[in-house]
Design a protein around this motif. Structure first.
Motif, PDB file in Angstrom:
ATOM      1  N   ARG A   1       3.674  -1.809  -6.081  1.00  0.00           N
ATOM      2  CA  ARG A   1       3.895  -1.648  -7.513  1.00  0.00           C
ATOM      3  C   ARG A   1       2.816  -2.327  -8.343  1.00  0.00           C
ATOM      4  O   ARG A   1       2.748  -2.106  -9.548  1.00  0.00           O
ATOM      5  CB  ARG A   1       5.262  -2.221  -7.901  1.00  0.00           C
ATOM      6  CG  ARG A   1       6.451  -1.430  -7.347  1.00  0.00           C
ATOM      7  CD  ARG A   1       7.708  -1.780  -8.111  1.00  0.00           C
ATOM      8  NE  ARG A   1       7.962  -3.226  -8.107  1.00  0.00           N
ATOM      9  CZ  ARG A   1       8.739  -3.832  -7.214  1.00  0.00           C
ATOM     10  NH1 ARG A   1       9.291  -3.129  -6.228  1.00  0.00           N
ATOM     11  NH2 ARG A   1       8.951  -5.126  -7.268  1.00  0.00           N
ATOM     12  N   THR A   2       2.013  -3.156  -7.716  1.00  0.00           N
ATOM     13  CA  THR A   2       0.998  -3.879  -8.470  1.00  0.00           C
ATOM     14  C   THR A   2      -0.382  -3.603  -7.898  1.00  0.00           C
ATOM     15  O   THR A   2      -0.545  -3.256  -6.737  1.00  0.00           O
ATOM     16  CB  THR A   2       1.255  -5.397  -8.442  1.00  0.00           C
ATOM     17  OG1 THR A   2       1.193  -5.850  -7.091  1.00  0.00           O
ATOM     18  CG2 THR A   2       2.611  -5.725  -9.034  1.00  0.00           C
TER      19      THR A   2
ATOM     20  N   SER B   9       1.118  -4.521 -12.963  1.00  0.00           N
ATOM     21  CA  SER B   9       2.150  -3.609 -12.507  1.00  0.00           C
ATOM     22  C   SER B   9       1.835  -2.175 -12.925  1.00  0.00           C
ATOM     23  O   SER B   9       1.003  -1.929 -13.802  1.00  0.00           O
ATOM     24  CB  SER B   9       3.510  -4.017 -13.077  1.00  0.00           C
ATOM     25  OG  SER B   9       3.538  -3.773 -14.471  1.00  0.00           O
TER      26      SER B   9
ATOM     27  N   GLU C 249       3.744  -0.245 -14.613  1.00  0.00           N
ATOM     28  CA  GLU C 249       4.133  -0.092 -16.018  1.00  0.00           C
ATOM     29  C   GLU C 249       3.047  -0.609 -16.950  1.00  0.00           C
ATOM     30  O   GLU C 249       2.756  -0.003 -17.996  1.00  0.00           O
ATOM     31  CB  GLU C 249       5.448  -0.828 -16.294  1.00  0.00           C
ATOM     32  CG  GLU C 249       6.671  -0.224 -15.608  1.00  0.00           C
ATOM     33  CD  GLU C 249       6.758  -0.575 -14.128  1.00  0.00           C
ATOM     34  OE1 GLU C 249       5.987  -1.446 -13.661  1.00  0.00           O
ATOM     35  OE2 GLU C 249       7.589   0.026 -13.430  1.00  0.00           O
ATOM     36  N   GLU C 250       2.464  -1.734 -16.590  1.00  0.00           N
ATOM     37  CA  GLU C 250       1.386  -2.291 -17.418  1.00  0.00           C
ATOM     38  C   GLU C 250       0.159  -1.389 -17.412  1.00  0.00           C
ATOM     39  O   GLU C 250      -0.490  -1.206 -18.442  1.00  0.00           O
ATOM     40  CB  GLU C 250       1.018  -3.691 -16.917  1.00  0.00           C
ATOM     41  CG  GLU C 250       2.077  -4.745 -17.195  1.00  0.00           C
ATOM     42  CD  GLU C 250       1.781  -6.064 -16.502  1.00  0.00           C
ATOM     43  OE1 GLU C 250       2.094  -7.117 -17.088  1.00  0.00           O
ATOM     44  OE2 GLU C 250       1.240  -6.046 -15.376  1.00  0.00           O
TER      45      GLU C 250
ATOM     46  N   ARG D 245       0.165   1.832 -16.997  1.00  0.00           N
ATOM     47  CA  ARG D 245       0.486   2.999 -17.821  1.00  0.00           C
ATOM     48  C   ARG D 245       0.364   2.656 -19.306  1.00  0.00           C
ATOM     49  O   ARG D 245      -0.155   3.457 -20.095  1.00  0.00           O
ATOM     50  CB  ARG D 245       1.905   3.497 -17.510  1.00  0.00           C
ATOM     51  CG  ARG D 245       2.303   4.677 -18.372  1.00  0.00           C
ATOM     52  CD  ARG D 245       3.591   5.313 -17.926  1.00  0.00           C
ATOM     53  NE  ARG D 245       3.970   6.414 -18.798  1.00  0.00           N
ATOM     54  CZ  ARG D 245       4.935   7.270 -18.551  1.00  0.00           C
ATOM     55  NH1 ARG D 245       5.628   7.174 -17.426  1.00  0.00           N
ATOM     56  NH2 ARG D 245       5.222   8.230 -19.399  1.00  0.00           N
ATOM     57  N   ALA D 246       0.843   1.468 -19.673  1.00  0.00           N
ATOM     58  CA  ALA D 246       0.731   1.039 -21.074  1.00  0.00           C
ATOM     59  C   ALA D 246      -0.729   0.903 -21.489  1.00  0.00           C
ATOM     60  O   ALA D 246      -1.111   1.260 -22.613  1.00  0.00           O
ATOM     61  CB  ALA D 246       1.466  -0.287 -21.272  1.00  0.00           C
TER      62      ALA D 246
ATOM     63  N   ARG E 286      -2.103   4.364 -22.062  1.00  0.00           N
ATOM     64  CA  ARG E 286      -1.599   4.905 -23.330  1.00  0.00           C
ATOM     65  C   ARG E 286      -2.370   4.300 -24.501  1.00  0.00           C
ATOM     66  O   ARG E 286      -2.767   5.011 -25.440  1.00  0.00           O
ATOM     67  CB  ARG E 286      -0.107   4.602 -23.459  1.00  0.00           C
ATOM     68  CG  ARG E 286       0.530   5.121 -24.749  1.00  0.00           C
ATOM     69  CD  ARG E 286       1.993   4.733 -24.798  1.00  0.00           C
ATOM     70  NE  ARG E 286       2.609   5.075 -26.068  1.00  0.00           N
ATOM     71  CZ  ARG E 286       3.135   6.244 -26.352  1.00  0.00           C
ATOM     72  NH1 ARG E 286       3.127   7.205 -25.446  1.00  0.00           N
ATOM     73  NH2 ARG E 286       3.678   6.467 -27.547  1.00  0.00           N
TER      74      ARG E 286
ATOM     75  N   GLU F  35       0.768  12.410 -18.653  1.00  0.00           N
ATOM     76  CA  GLU F  35       1.711  11.363 -18.267  1.00  0.00           C
ATOM     77  C   GLU F  35       2.329  10.714 -19.506  1.00  0.00           C
ATOM     78  O   GLU F  35       3.466  10.244 -19.487  1.00  0.00           O
ATOM     79  CB  GLU F  35       0.983  10.305 -17.437  1.00  0.00           C
ATOM     80  CG  GLU F  35       1.811   9.076 -17.097  1.00  0.00           C
ATOM     81  CD  GLU F  35       0.974   7.997 -16.433  1.00  0.00           C
ATOM     82  OE1 GLU F  35       1.163   7.777 -15.227  1.00  0.00           O
ATOM     83  OE2 GLU F  35       0.108   7.402 -17.126  1.00  0.00           O
ATOM     84  N   ASN F  36       1.580  10.710 -20.612  1.00  0.00           N
ATOM     85  CA  ASN F  36       2.004  10.005 -21.817  1.00  0.00           C
ATOM     86  C   ASN F  36       2.393  10.909 -22.984  1.00  0.00           C
ATOM     87  O   ASN F  36       3.231  10.523 -23.802  1.00  0.00           O
ATOM     88  CB  ASN F  36       0.880   9.075 -22.287  1.00  0.00           C
ATOM     89  CG  ASN F  36       0.702   7.866 -21.400  1.00  0.00           C
ATOM     90  OD1 ASN F  36       1.438   6.895 -21.509  1.00  0.00           O
ATOM     91  ND2 ASN F  36      -0.280   7.927 -20.499  1.00  0.00           N
TER      92      ASN F  36
END
Length: 212
Positions: free
Chosen positions: A5-6, A11, A13-14, A16-17, A20, A57-58
């Motif tokens: 996941r990292t 991570s 999620e990070e 992806r952020a 974005r 994805e976003n």
């Protein structure tokens, strides 16, 4: 499992952020320097240095990009205004001047943000609706700050408060748009001072009426 996941301590999620944010930064640059018509998927991904799959994805289309960028600028505006109010001297003019300076500063220190927030905001039905909702939200913010500052603790606030707050915010949006388009020939400091005068005049007048 954690290792999957990292990557490099960041991570999924990070990451992806971050992607974005990179896409929104690229959108801001394209709109600010080339205009909204140049905002294509390929141009956006090239500007962000990302594969097109990360775009999808976003976002599901250009309107989604514009809406997200508009919302990000509105959030930055609200944060700057509230921070300025919290550190301003405890008088009407200081509060108004600090808030207006902060808000206009966000939009004019980086003219690309003004391009999105004021000049592109009416380009699609979705953005027109978002603009209306955002003006209403900022009017509520102005009204709440006024009620708190003047100690107007009536549980059923006079509708004149909402009217004046909406009038002030809506008028400021139109005035700023005209100023950015070159229709108002005055330096930014004078624009801020003139706007402050109007806010203070209407706020003090209404506070006096409600207290009498």
């Amino acid at each position: 499992m954690t290792g999957q996941r990292t990557y490099g301590g960041i991570s999924a999620e990070e990451r992806r952020a971050q992607r974005r944010t990179a896409l929104l930064d690229a959108a801001l640059e394209i709109i600010g320097s080339q205009g909204i018509d140049k905002l294509t998927v390929s141009a956006l991904c090239a500007g962000a240095g990302l594969n097109e799959r990360y775009y999808y994805e976003n976002f599901d289309g250009r309107d989604a990009v514009l809406s997200a960028l508009f919302d990000a600028i509105a959030e930055e505006l609200a944060t700057a205004i509230l921070r300025a109010i919290q550190t301003a001297a405890d008088d009407t003019r200081a509060h108004a001047h600090a808030a207006i300076t902060a808000g206009i500063g966000v939009l004019t220190d980086d003219p690309r943000k003004a391009q999105v927030a004021l000049l592109v905001s009416a380009s699609t039905p979705e953005l027109r609706t978002r603009t209306t909702h955002t003006i209403r939200a900022f009017a509520h913010l102005v009204a709440a700050e006024g009620i708190d500052f003047y100690g107007l603790t009536d549980p059923d606030p006079n509708p004149a408060i909402g009217f004046r707050a909406t009038y002030l915010v809506g008028g400021l949006v139109h005035t700023l748009t005209s100023w950015l388009q070159g229709d108002l020939d005055m330096p930014r400091d004078e624009l801020i001072d003139q706007t402050t005068d109007v806010f203070v005049l209407l706020a003090e007048d209404l506070a006096t009426r409600l207290r009498d």
